[in-house]
Enzyme design. Structure first.
Site, PDB file in Angstrom:
ATOM      1  N   GLY A 166       0.820  -1.211   0.000  1.00 50.36           N
ATOM      2  CA  GLY A 166       0.000   0.000   0.000  1.00 50.36           C
ATOM      3  C   GLY A 166       0.850   1.257   0.000  1.00 50.36           C
ATOM      4  O   GLY A 166       1.888   1.323   0.663  1.00 50.36           O
ATOM      5  N   LYS A 167       0.407   2.250  -0.745  1.00 49.41           N
ATOM      6  CA  LYS A 167       1.067   3.561  -0.738  1.00 49.41           C
ATOM      7  C   LYS A 167       0.250   4.430   0.223  1.00 49.41           C
ATOM      8  O   LYS A 167      -0.685   5.133  -0.181  1.00 49.41           O
ATOM      9  CB  LYS A 167       1.094   4.134  -2.160  1.00 49.41           C
ATOM     10  CG  LYS A 167       2.073   5.276  -2.369  1.00 49.41           C
ATOM     11  CD  LYS A 167       2.205   5.596  -3.852  1.00 49.41           C
ATOM     12  CE  LYS A 167       3.059   6.830  -4.096  1.00 49.41           C
ATOM     13  NZ  LYS A 167       4.481   6.632  -3.752  1.00 49.41           N
ATOM     14  N   ILE A 168       0.593   4.329   1.493  1.00 43.04           N
ATOM     15  CA  ILE A 168      -0.232   4.829   2.594  1.00 43.04           C
ATOM     16  C   ILE A 168       0.414   6.071   3.212  1.00 43.04           C
ATOM     17  O   ILE A 168       1.614   6.066   3.535  1.00 43.04           O
ATOM     18  CB  ILE A 168      -0.426   3.730   3.655  1.00 43.04           C
ATOM     19  CG1 ILE A 168      -1.117   2.513   3.000  1.00 43.04           C
ATOM     20  CG2 ILE A 168      -1.228   4.235   4.839  1.00 43.04           C
ATOM     21  CD1 ILE A 168      -1.092   1.256   3.848  1.00 43.04           C
TER      22      ILE A 168
END
Length: 315
Positions: A166-168
């Site tokens: 995830g690009k969180i």
């Protein structure tokens, strides 16, 4: 700070929750949950001026699909479809294409909005897309001559701590601290190791090396790294050229004695690394494989590689 902290040149409009609004009207309340706890997901996407003067977004669908994957990992329900957010990106550029003579950097972001507070809150998800003119992330000189990197004292988090697919938003505090440490020490970028001491990635880029035997290596997706879309692009370019890339764990000292090291990322594009921890990499300048990847990548994003034309979405 380095050139990566350059001010954003404002566009006229942003896309917010389904409609275009003026940049200055794109407000969120101070009690927005994501502001306090970091629960948001985002993408960085580039649009380039192609060789014929048109504007084209590079790998738009893959980026938006990854945004949805990131949201799913965080159990965030997005109130739009993939196609709707792709169209939002294109609409934003169409309305302002005269502002982006050199191309544009797009930032779709989805985040938990205001309402309840506390870690257990479940508030409506808000979605925005902004665009601005952003040059080479690590500088034009870095793209041309290579940069200096430092192995950080900060460690990339464990895969059960950091949701690596995830690009969180909140996870980037780790990268910010590493980046600041490197820049304050006089370097351009930080390289983070995983908890076992193997090379993971830079603060915002994936990493490749070419050893003295000419073997190209990059850390595998079993490491705590982002599944970079530019990384995937480079893997495809290299393999299509007949070169073999090994996705294997890499030690820190392998970077020191490599012939070539380069970073990949939407913002950084293809950036050579000429020095790691005060050790010159190879000849101290971009090597032949790095140059090949750079040249092919920039030809691709500018519409000059017919075999990769499906990666471009024209505005």
């Amino acid at each position: 700070m380095s050139s990566t902290s350059a001010n954003v040149v404002r566009a006229e409009q942003i896309w917010l929750d389904g409609k275009l609004v003026k940049w200055d009207d794109g407000h969120v309340p101070v009690m927005t949950h994501a502001l306090h706890y970091g629960l948001g997901v985002f993408e960085g996407i580039r649009a380039y001026r192609t060789h014929d003067g048109r504007l084209a977004v590079f790998r738009l669908r893959e980026h938006i699909e990854r945004l949805f994957d990131s949201a799913h990992i965080c159990m965030m329900k997005l109130p739009f479809t993939v196609e709707q957010l792709m169209e939002a990106c294109l609409e934003l550029l169409r309305k302002q294409k005269d502002q982006f003579a050199n191309g544009a950097y797009l930032r779709p972001i989805a985040f938990m909005g205001d309402g309840a507070m506390g870690l257990g809150a479940i508030n409506p998800t808000r979605v925005a897309v902004t665009a601005w003119d952003w040059g080479a992330y690590l500088g034009d000189k870095g793209i041309r001559d290579g940069i200096r990197a430092k192995v950080s004292s900060y460690t990339r988090m464990h895969v059960n701590v950091n949701m690596v697919r995830g690009k969180i938003s909140g996870q980037y505090v780790n990268s910010i601290l590493a980046k600041r440490e490197a820049v304050l020490a006089g370097y351009d970028e930080a390289i983070l190791l995983d908890i076992s001491g193997f090379v993971a990635e830079a603060s915002g880029e994936n990493i490749f090396l070419v050893n003295k035997k000419g073997v190209i290596k990059t850390p595998p997706l079993s490491c705590p790294i982002l599944d970079g879309i530019t990384r995937d692009t480079v893997l495809k370019i290299l393999r299509d050229s007949g070169r073999t890339v090994e996705e294997v764990t890499v030690t820190r000292d392998a970077l020191y004695i490599a012939n070539e090291v380069f970073f990949t990322g939407t913002a950084a594009e293809i950036t050579p690394v000429r020095e790691v921890d005060n050790r010159t990499v190879g000849a101290g300048k971009p090597g032949p494989i790095t140059q090949y990847v750079q040249e092919t990548y920039f030809r691709t994003v500018r519409g000059q590689e017919p075999r990769y034309i499906e990666w471009l979405t024209y505005v």
